[in-house]
Design a protein around this motif. Structure first.
Motif, PDB file in Angstrom:
ATOM      1  N   THR A  96      50.632  22.485   7.459  1.00  0.00           N
ATOM      2  CA  THR A  96      49.851  21.471   8.174  1.00  0.00           C
ATOM      3  C   THR A  96      48.386  21.842   8.362  1.00  0.00           C
ATOM      4  N   GLY A  97      48.079  23.115   8.377  1.00  0.00           N
ATOM      5  CA  GLY A  97      46.721  23.558   8.684  1.00  0.00           C
ATOM      6  C   GLY A  97      46.357  23.386  10.143  1.00  0.00           C
ATOM      7  N   ARG A  98      47.285  22.881  10.962  1.00  0.00           N
ATOM      8  CA  ARG A  98      46.994  22.593  12.371  1.00  0.00           C
ATOM      9  C   ARG A  98      47.279  23.835  13.223  1.00  0.00           C
ATOM     10  N   VAL A  99      46.446  24.842  13.044  1.00  0.00           N
ATOM     11  CA  VAL A  99      46.589  26.097  13.778  1.00  0.00           C
ATOM     12  C   VAL A  99      45.205  26.581  14.203  1.00  0.00           C
ATOM     13  N   VAL A 100      45.158  27.316  15.308  1.00  0.00           N
ATOM     14  CA  VAL A 100      43.894  27.836  15.822  1.00  0.00           C
ATOM     15  C   VAL A 100      44.121  29.258  16.336  1.00  0.00           C
ATOM     16  N   PRO A 101      43.053  30.036  16.478  1.00  0.00           N
ATOM     17  CA  PRO A 101      43.216  31.386  17.047  1.00  0.00           C
ATOM     18  C   PRO A 101      43.620  31.312  18.514  1.00  0.00           C
ATOM     19  N   THR A 102      44.233  32.364  18.980  1.00  0.00           N
ATOM     20  CA  THR A 102      44.554  32.490  20.394  1.00  0.00           C
ATOM     21  C   THR A 102      44.614  33.967  20.746  1.00  0.00           C
ATOM     22  N   TRP A 103      44.940  34.247  22.002  1.00  0.00           N
ATOM     23  CA  TRP A 103      45.057  35.624  22.460  1.00  0.00           C
ATOM     24  C   TRP A 103      46.372  35.751  23.204  1.00  0.00           C
ATOM     25  N   ASN A 104      47.171  36.718  22.810  1.00  0.00           N
ATOM     26  CA  ASN A 104      48.392  37.041  23.546  1.00  0.00           C
ATOM     27  C   ASN A 104      48.098  38.140  24.554  1.00  0.00           C
ATOM     28  N   TYR A 105      48.756  38.088  25.701  1.00  0.00           N
ATOM     29  CA  TYR A 105      48.510  39.119  26.714  1.00  0.00           C
ATOM     30  C   TYR A 105      49.628  39.120  27.756  1.00  0.00           C
ATOM     31  N   THR A 106      49.683  40.212  28.498  1.00  0.00           N
ATOM     32  CA  THR A 106      50.564  40.313  29.664  1.00  0.00           C
ATOM     33  C   THR A 106      49.723  40.788  30.840  1.00  0.00           C
ATOM     34  N   VAL A 107      50.006  40.240  32.016  1.00  0.00           N
ATOM     35  CA  VAL A 107      49.215  40.582  33.201  1.00  0.00           C
ATOM     36  C   VAL A 107      50.060  40.385  34.447  1.00  0.00           C
ATOM     37  N   VAL A 108      49.841  41.237  35.438  1.00  0.00           N
ATOM     38  CA  VAL A 108      50.489  41.103  36.734  1.00  0.00           C
ATOM     39  C   VAL A 108      49.409  41.070  37.804  1.00  0.00           C
ATOM     40  N   GLN A 109      49.550  40.148  38.733  1.00  0.00           N
ATOM     41  CA  GLN A 109      48.637  40.050  39.868  1.00  0.00           C
ATOM     42  C   GLN A 109      49.414  40.305  41.156  1.00  0.00           C
ATOM     43  N   ALA A 110      48.943  41.278  41.938  1.00  0.00           N
ATOM     44  CA  ALA A 110      49.583  41.634  43.203  1.00  0.00           C
ATOM     45  C   ALA A 110      48.639  41.320  44.350  1.00  0.00           C
ATOM     46  N   TYR A 111      49.140  40.637  45.369  1.00  0.00           N
ATOM     47  CA  TYR A 111      48.341  40.220  46.516  1.00  0.00           C
ATOM     48  C   TYR A 111      48.836  40.902  47.785  1.00  0.00           C
ATOM     49  N   GLY A 112      47.939  41.083  48.730  1.00  0.00           N
ATOM     50  CA  GLY A 112      48.296  41.624  50.029  1.00  0.00           C
ATOM     51  C   GLY A 112      47.048  41.954  50.823  1.00  0.00           C
ATOM     52  N   HIS A 113      47.243  42.564  51.986  1.00  0.00           N
ATOM     53  CA  HIS A 113      46.122  42.959  52.835  1.00  0.00           C
ATOM     54  C   HIS A 113      45.933  44.468  52.734  1.00  0.00           C
ATOM     55  N   LEU A 114      44.705  44.882  52.548  1.00  0.00           N
ATOM     56  CA  LEU A 114      44.395  46.285  52.311  1.00  0.00           C
ATOM     57  C   LEU A 114      44.280  47.044  53.631  1.00  0.00           C
ATOM     58  N   GLN A 115      44.961  48.175  53.686  1.00  0.00           N
ATOM     59  CA  GLN A 115      44.883  49.062  54.841  1.00  0.00           C
ATOM     60  C   GLN A 115      44.198  50.357  54.423  1.00  0.00           C
ATOM     61  N   VAL A 116      43.242  50.801  55.208  1.00  0.00           N
ATOM     62  CA  VAL A 116      42.542  52.058  54.953  1.00  0.00           C
ATOM     63  C   VAL A 116      43.254  53.170  55.718  1.00  0.00           C
ATOM     64  N   ILE A 117      43.509  54.296  55.031  1.00  0.00           N
ATOM     65  CA  ILE A 117      44.200  55.428  55.651  1.00  0.00           C
ATOM     66  C   ILE A 117      43.354  56.684  55.451  1.00  0.00           C
ATOM     67  N   ASP A 118      42.748  57.133  56.525  1.00  0.00           N
ATOM     68  CA  ASP A 118      41.882  58.324  56.485  1.00  0.00           C
ATOM     69  C   ASP A 118      42.642  59.488  57.113  1.00  0.00           C
ATOM     70  N   ASP A 119      43.580  60.030  56.348  1.00  0.00           N
ATOM     71  CA  ASP A 119      44.477  61.062  56.858  1.00  0.00           C
ATOM     72  C   ASP A 119      44.772  62.052  55.729  1.00  0.00           C
ATOM     73  N   ALA A 120      44.476  63.315  55.938  1.00  0.00           N
ATOM     74  CA  ALA A 120      44.588  64.323  54.891  1.00  0.00           C
ATOM     75  C   ALA A 120      46.025  64.505  54.419  1.00  0.00           C
ATOM     76  N   GLN A 121      46.971  64.490  55.335  1.00  0.00           N
ATOM     77  CA  GLN A 121      48.373  64.685  54.955  1.00  0.00           C
ATOM     78  C   GLN A 121      48.861  63.525  54.088  1.00  0.00           C
ATOM     79  N   TRP A 122      48.515  62.307  54.473  1.00  0.00           N
ATOM     80  CA  TRP A 122      48.877  61.123  53.677  1.00  0.00           C
ATOM     81  C   TRP A 122      48.254  61.225  52.298  1.00  0.00           C
ATOM     82  N   LEU A 123      46.988  61.642  52.230  1.00  0.00           N
ATOM     83  CA  LEU A 123      46.296  61.744  50.950  1.00  0.00           C
ATOM     84  C   LEU A 123      46.939  62.782  50.039  1.00  0.00           C
ATOM     85  N   ARG A 124      47.341  63.914  50.594  1.00  0.00           N
ATOM     86  CA  ARG A 124      48.022  64.927  49.779  1.00  0.00           C
ATOM     87  C   ARG A 124      49.283  64.349  49.143  1.00  0.00           C
ATOM     88  N   ALA A 125      50.065  63.633  49.947  1.00  0.00           N
ATOM     89  CA  ALA A 125      51.298  63.039  49.435  1.00  0.00           C
ATOM     90  C   ALA A 125      50.996  61.987  48.368  1.00  0.00           C
TER      91      ALA A 125
END
Length: 211
Positions: A96-125
């Motif tokens: 048919t000739g009825r074809v065009v270029p495209t792009w295949n891909y996979t992606v995941v989007q994760a949503y939430g609220h960001l918490q900051v943790i300023d703790d040395a023990q947590w950071l080591r883990a």
């Protein structure tokens, strides 16, 4: 994210696997001067179910952790395999000739609220968990404990932890599901011929993967 039905990834397990295989996420936050995007490796924990938690760290000098509204959702984007799809690969091109270029891909989007943790023990883990995950495939994996303790302490003082309990998870696997079987087969051949085996395997799996 625009989500045609045939490209929706319904499996949390499959999305989690991509997030673990490709942990370098684009973390999008809203700061006082507008949107910011930072590339940050994020380590996924399964708890709490069903979506899990993402943990990472940023440089203390990075304004991300000080210029953020905790009431506003953030977005972490994980990119999986992708590939340009040439219309010359489609078997129906000859008919048919009825074809065009495209792009295949996979992606995941994760949503939430960001918490900051300023703790040395947590950071080591967090550093140990992130390092162990990414070193697991090496014959002689490196561990945080291999570095001199005083060196590690200096580095810990220069970073701040971040944590995102995932409240929404969205996956898109655009891997030729909208093409007839004859085109899917010829796309797989084209991808294999150019060494793009990961995308060829995704096309063969029909985009759903395995739990």
């Amino acid at each position: 994210m625009y989500q045609p039905t045939q490209f929706v990834q319904p499996s949390i397990a499959v999305m989690h696997e991509l997030m673990r295989q490709r942990p370098l996420a684009t973390l999008v936050t809203l700061a006082s001067d507008g949107l910011n995007a930072n590339l940050i490796p994020l380590h996924l924990s399964d708890a709490p179910t069903p979506f899990g938690t993402l943990r990472g760290h940023v440089a203390r000098a990075n304004p991300l952790w000080t210029d953020i509204n905790p009431a506003v959702e953030v977005l972490a984007v994980f990119h999986g395999p992708d590939a340009y799809i040439s219309p010359s690969w489609y078997a129906t091109k000859q008919d048919t000739g009825r074809v065009v270029p495209t792009w295949n891909y996979t992606v995941v989007q994760a949503y939430g609220h960001l918490q900051v943790i300023d703790d040395a023990q947590w950071l080591r883990a967090q550093l140990a968990a992130l390092t162990d995950h990414n070193e697991a495939g090496f014959a002689e994996p490196w561990a945080v404990a291999d570095a001199p303790p005083e060196f590690t302490e200096q580095l810990l003082a220069a970073i701040v932890g971040i944590e995102l309990v995932i409240t929404r998870l969205s996956g898109k696997w655009k891997v030729s599901q909208n093409q007839p079987a004859v085109n899917q087969a010829s796309v797989m051949a084209g991808l294999q011929g150019t060494g793009q085996m990961a995308m060829a395997d995704l096309v063969a799996a029909g985009g759903k993967g395995a739990d």
